[in-house]
Design a protein around this motif. Sequence first.
Motif, PDB file in Angstrom:
ATOM      1  N   PRO A 381       0.822  -1.223   0.000  1.00 33.54           N
ATOM      2  CA  PRO A 381       0.000   0.000   0.000  1.00 33.54           C
ATOM      3  C   PRO A 381       0.848   1.262   0.000  1.00 33.54           C
ATOM      4  O   PRO A 381       1.962   1.289   0.530  1.00 33.54           O
ATOM      5  CB  PRO A 381      -0.797  -0.131   1.300  1.00 33.54           C
ATOM      6  CG  PRO A 381       0.078  -0.950   2.190  1.00 33.54           C
ATOM      7  CD  PRO A 381       0.813  -1.914   1.297  1.00 33.54           C
ATOM      8  N   GLN A 382       0.318   2.304  -0.605  1.00 31.94           N
ATOM      9  CA  GLN A 382       0.926   3.632  -0.583  1.00 31.94           C
ATOM     10  C   GLN A 382      -0.130   4.600  -0.034  1.00 31.94           C
ATOM     11  O   GLN A 382      -0.969   5.109  -0.751  1.00 31.94           O
ATOM     12  CB  GLN A 382       1.381   4.040  -1.986  1.00 31.94           C
ATOM     13  CG  GLN A 382       2.472   3.135  -2.539  1.00 31.94           C
ATOM     14  CD  GLN A 382       2.897   3.501  -3.945  1.00 31.94           C
ATOM     15  OE1 GLN A 382       2.173   4.187  -4.665  1.00 31.94           O
ATOM     16  NE2 GLN A 382       4.061   3.033  -4.351  1.00 31.94           N
ATOM     17  N   TYR A 383      -0.070   4.786   1.285  1.00 33.36           N
ATOM     18  CA  TYR A 383      -1.105   5.555   1.968  1.00 33.36           C
ATOM     19  C   TYR A 383      -0.926   7.057   1.729  1.00 33.36           C
ATOM     20  O   TYR A 383       0.182   7.543   1.478  1.00 33.36           O
ATOM     21  CB  TYR A 383      -1.058   5.275   3.475  1.00 33.36           C
ATOM     22  CG  TYR A 383      -1.311   3.832   3.840  1.00 33.36           C
ATOM     23  CD1 TYR A 383      -2.593   3.301   3.813  1.00 33.36           C
ATOM     24  CD2 TYR A 383      -0.255   3.001   4.214  1.00 33.36           C
ATOM     25  CE1 TYR A 383      -2.822   1.980   4.161  1.00 33.36           C
ATOM     26  CE2 TYR A 383      -0.477   1.674   4.569  1.00 33.36           C
ATOM     27  CZ  TYR A 383      -1.758   1.180   4.538  1.00 33.36           C
ATOM     28  OH  TYR A 383      -1.985  -0.126   4.872  1.00 33.36           O
ATOM     29  N   LYS A 384      -2.026   7.756   1.858  1.00 34.06           N
ATOM     30  CA  LYS A 384      -2.013   9.219   1.815  1.00 34.06           C
ATOM     31  C   LYS A 384      -2.335   9.736   3.209  1.00 34.06           C
ATOM     32  O   LYS A 384      -3.335   9.341   3.809  1.00 34.06           O
ATOM     33  CB  LYS A 384      -3.038   9.735   0.817  1.00 34.06           C
ATOM     34  CG  LYS A 384      -2.735   9.338  -0.633  1.00 34.06           C
ATOM     35  CD  LYS A 384      -3.801   9.870  -1.578  1.00 34.06           C
ATOM     36  CE  LYS A 384      -3.497   9.469  -3.017  1.00 34.06           C
ATOM     37  NZ  LYS A 384      -4.540   9.962  -3.955  1.00 34.06           N
ATOM     38  N   ALA A 385      -1.472  10.606   3.710  1.00 29.95           N
ATOM     39  CA  ALA A 385      -1.657  11.116   5.063  1.00 29.95           C
ATOM     40  C   ALA A 385      -3.000  11.821   5.216  1.00 29.95           C
ATOM     41  O   ALA A 385      -3.635  11.741   6.273  1.00 29.95           O
ATOM     42  CB  ALA A 385      -0.512  12.058   5.432  1.00 29.95           C
ATOM     43  N   VAL A 386      -3.449  12.493   4.177  1.00 31.07           N
ATOM     44  CA  VAL A 386      -4.720  13.205   4.269  1.00 31.07           C
ATOM     45  C   VAL A 386      -5.873  12.241   4.524  1.00 31.07           C
ATOM     46  O   VAL A 386      -6.838  12.567   5.228  1.00 31.07           O
ATOM     47  CB  VAL A 386      -4.952  14.048   2.995  1.00 31.07           C
ATOM     48  CG1 VAL A 386      -5.108  13.150   1.768  1.00 31.07           C
ATOM     49  CG2 VAL A 386      -6.179  14.947   3.151  1.00 31.07           C
ATOM     50  N   LYS A 390      -8.331  11.431   8.517  1.00 32.81           N
ATOM     51  CA  LYS A 390      -9.760  11.769   8.503  1.00 32.81           C
ATOM     52  C   LYS A 390     -10.503  11.259   9.734  1.00 32.81           C
ATOM     53  O   LYS A 390     -11.519  11.834  10.131  1.00 32.81           O
ATOM     54  CB  LYS A 390     -10.407  11.202   7.243  1.00 32.81           C
ATOM     55  CG  LYS A 390     -10.026  11.941   5.964  1.00 32.81           C
ATOM     56  CD  LYS A 390     -10.717  11.336   4.761  1.00 32.81           C
ATOM     57  CE  LYS A 390     -10.353  12.090   3.475  1.00 32.81           C
ATOM     58  NZ  LYS A 390     -11.011  11.485   2.283  1.00 32.81           N
ATOM     59  N   THR A 391     -10.042  10.192  10.341  1.00 38.79           N
ATOM     60  CA  THR A 391     -10.757   9.591  11.467  1.00 38.79           C
ATOM     61  C   THR A 391     -10.372  10.284  12.765  1.00 38.79           C
ATOM     62  O   THR A 391      -9.211  10.249  13.186  1.00 38.79           O
ATOM     63  CB  THR A 391     -10.445   8.088  11.563  1.00 38.79           C
ATOM     64  OG1 THR A 391     -10.772   7.455  10.327  1.00 38.79           O
ATOM     65  CG2 THR A 391     -11.245   7.445  12.680  1.00 38.79           C
ATOM     66  N   PHE A 533      -6.288   0.147  13.459  1.00 40.35           N
ATOM     67  CA  PHE A 533      -7.339   0.119  12.429  1.00 40.35           C
ATOM     68  C   PHE A 533      -7.890   1.527  12.208  1.00 40.35           C
ATOM     69  O   PHE A 533      -8.352   2.186  13.142  1.00 40.35           O
ATOM     70  CB  PHE A 533      -8.476  -0.814  12.828  1.00 40.35           C
ATOM     71  CG  PHE A 533      -9.490  -0.986  11.736  1.00 40.35           C
ATOM     72  CD1 PHE A 533      -9.253  -1.860  10.684  1.00 40.35           C
ATOM     73  CD2 PHE A 533     -10.684  -0.266  11.744  1.00 40.35           C
ATOM     74  CE1 PHE A 533     -10.180  -2.018   9.668  1.00 40.35           C
ATOM     75  CE2 PHE A 533     -11.612  -0.418  10.734  1.00 40.35           C
ATOM     76  CZ  PHE A 533     -11.365  -1.298   9.688  1.00 40.35           C
ATOM     77  N   ILE A 534      -7.830   1.957  10.953  1.00 37.19           N
ATOM     78  CA  ILE A 534      -8.402   3.246  10.559  1.00 37.19           C
ATOM     79  C   ILE A 534      -9.433   2.980   9.463  1.00 37.19           C
ATOM     80  O   ILE A 534      -9.084   2.414   8.414  1.00 37.19           O
ATOM     81  CB  ILE A 534      -7.315   4.210  10.061  1.00 37.19           C
ATOM     82  CG1 ILE A 534      -6.341   4.514  11.219  1.00 37.19           C
ATOM     83  CG2 ILE A 534      -7.917   5.492   9.511  1.00 37.19           C
ATOM     84  CD1 ILE A 534      -5.223   5.453  10.860  1.00 37.19           C
ATOM     85  N   PRO A 535     -10.693   3.334   9.679  1.00 41.49           N
ATOM     86  CA  PRO A 535     -11.736   3.077   8.683  1.00 41.49           C
ATOM     87  C   PRO A 535     -11.351   3.643   7.320  1.00 41.49           C
ATOM     88  O   PRO A 535     -10.716   4.697   7.219  1.00 41.49           O
ATOM     89  CB  PRO A 535     -12.956   3.787   9.267  1.00 41.49           C
ATOM     90  CG  PRO A 535     -12.698   3.840  10.736  1.00 41.49           C
ATOM     91  CD  PRO A 535     -11.212   3.992  10.885  1.00 41.49           C
ATOM     92  N   THR A 536     -11.711   2.920   6.287  1.00 39.87           N
ATOM     93  CA  THR A 536     -11.441   3.210   4.870  1.00 39.87           C
ATOM     94  C   THR A 536      -9.970   2.999   4.504  1.00 39.87           C
ATOM     95  O   THR A 536      -9.616   3.084   3.333  1.00 39.87           O
ATOM     96  CB  THR A 536     -11.841   4.644   4.464  1.00 39.87           C
ATOM     97  OG1 THR A 536     -10.917   5.579   4.998  1.00 39.87           O
ATOM     98  CG2 THR A 536     -13.251   4.982   4.920  1.00 39.87           C
ATOM     99  N   GLN A 537      -9.098   2.742   5.510  1.00 39.68           N
ATOM    100  CA  GLN A 537      -7.675   2.534   5.227  1.00 39.68           C
ATOM    101  C   GLN A 537      -7.187   1.142   5.650  1.00 39.68           C
ATOM    102  O   GLN A 537      -6.158   0.679   5.187  1.00 39.68           O
ATOM    103  CB  GLN A 537      -6.834   3.603   5.946  1.00 39.68           C
ATOM    104  CG  GLN A 537      -7.178   5.029   5.562  1.00 39.68           C
ATOM    105  CD  GLN A 537      -6.930   5.313   4.095  1.00 39.68           C
ATOM    106  OE1 GLN A 537      -5.812   5.206   3.605  1.00 39.68           O
ATOM    107  NE2 GLN A 537      -7.997   5.667   3.374  1.00 39.68           N
TER     108      GLN A 537
END
Length: 729
Positions: A381-386, A390-391, A533-537
């Motif tokens: 994965p290549q996550y985006k900090a933005v 969000k959570t 755990f972060i929702p949507t991520q």
Amino acid sequence: MKRDFPTLLLYTFGFLLLWEWLRPVEQLTDTDHIETFIVFLIIAFALSYLQMKWFWQWLIKIVFILFSINRFHYEGGFFHSGWLGSFSEDVINNLWSVAARNWNELSNEFRTLLFFILLWIMIYLIHYWLLRQQRIFIFFFMTLLYIAVLDTFTIYDAKFAIVRTVAAGFAVMGMLTFFRINRRENINSDSAFMKKWMVPLVIMVALSVIVGIAAPKAAPIWPDPVPYLKAAGNKGGGDGIGGISRIGYGTNDSRLGGPFIGDDTTVFTVESNGKNYWKVETKDVYTGKGWLASGATTIDFRQSDLVPVLSIPSNVETTNETAKVNPAGEFVSFVVYPAGIQKFIDFQPKLPEQYPIQIDTNTEKIRNIGNVDYIVDFKVPQYKAVDLRKTTGYDPAVMNEEFYKRYTQIPEELPPRIKQLTEEITASETNWFDKARAVERYFGNTEYTYDQKNVAIPGGKDDYVDQFLFDTKTGYCDNFSSSMAVMLRSIGIPTRWVKGFTGGEFLEYSRDDETKELYTITNNNAHSWVEVFIPTQGWIPFEPTKGFSNSININFTSGQTSTNTQTPAPAPVKKPEKKPLEETANVKKDNSFDIRDIWRNIQLFFKNEWKWIVFGGVLAAAVIALLYRIRGKWFPYLVMLRYRFRKKDETISAAYLILLSQLDRYGLKRKENQTLRNYARYIDTFFSTREMTRLTHRYEQYIYNQNLPEGSWKETWELWENLIKKTIA
């Protein structure tokens, strides 16, 4: 055997000696319900003393064992139909693990069964030593040795255990000596005669024990080894995960803490585009002393299927990668895989297309598939900090309530200062991701030290995390990862504890693909970390252990990628120049014949046909039991067939002894010291014949002359055969 008071005393002393083997178990291991095993000992000894038929003894013991296993490990009642089938399947699976020597894969249910069987065998041996051999010195000596070793090298205090064992051992050996003398001299002793022996015995034993306790004792001649080995008493592990004092991967994390020593044994090698953390399983229940799994949900999937773990959400940008894993033979009893796993795309040796691979979806642990190489397809994965930021809190519309409660569980008695510290650390942050990063950075504080040996074990009232955070501040990966997971849970952020291995050490470039690198992973790379755990991520890995970095990709700006969330990424490995082919490490060659293929086929056969195998085994056992029950009807014919065609004189010797055994089996027992002629007259009186006397006369003629009278073989055979036929029940 008589059912009298002296025999009852023998059984009592035998029970007390065996009890000494159980006393340390509860203190030094995670075994619980010791009282149930003690009750099993009492029942077994009582049944033996009462001389119940073997069938009823076995039935009562088996029912007790099954009832205890049901009470320990299953929710449904004993008479609920489903649990017994589940237990039978578990036993069969564990037998395969035993055959494959995957000791770490054995379930608690199967371990309990093995413990009961061990006790059953010990009870039988004590019965045999006490009443048949009338000698028990070896067992008494081994009990003393067992207690002495535990007292020396563990936290078990055997001061009173030694006294109890010596008293019981001397008493039982004195009684057995008395009974042996009686048997050898053929003395019929009454109670008055027995008292003349027993009273001095009791006085001698009591005096010896009192003098032993009161007498001065020399000081130890070597330092106490317990401080270094104290992890043995509390199941402390190597880098949190393996064994008592040696690092490596283990399954028991219920009591963490204690020192360990390094182990550079290779576990597996990897061919990949770079280093990865390698997962084995996750755990979600923090107990205050360690970690447990909240349950088990095992399902099967095939080689071509997606691996059923919680995948990376589709809105997260990913790149596809593959890696080849080569387990190092007998050292591996688990399957390792990277985060973002998709499929297993190849096995060497080949597995059948429909071969079932088992995974516990609760812990995401894949059951061992044997010593096979495999290629795993996974996404990075290549996550985006933005998106990660969000959570800011729990939203029931986004996250399932049961899921949230499961991964924010903490013990009710968790010290409140853990939450207070976490709130102080995260006070300036507004979202879950930055709060997690703040806690992760906190462990870089100079107060905390990474150490593998000077690591405390929490006492009975200590909390593992609280002790590390506020008292010792010294530990290894288990201390750091458990602390971060619990701290975040205390402020309502869902986390789970992850076990596996770090990326290992660079070995060389791959011969098949120069873009890939070979890494070797040893027991020293066993590790634990945290996933938030972060929702949507999805599950995001964090590395709180001082000196470690897991290097995940997070895009903090629209055009820039940072390679680490908390500390700078480690310097890239300097790649050595490629050496000539003959100088590099040997590459495994494909062989036309591989014993592993044969073993794999055998395993598959038993796995697919186990129901018929069990049915056949039960049917065979029933037939054998029936044949044994009616052996009086068929065994004499087998004996006659065996000797029918042997017409040499020396045959009479073996045949006569067989006849004596058959008569004894029939119920016509020969008394001790009874001569053969007297016994023959007794047999003839019972059957109203003269055949046994005549046959005995012929037997004696052969014994003294080493041959039978000429022409007497046929008559001798007929006498022997007639007597054998009379024993047919």
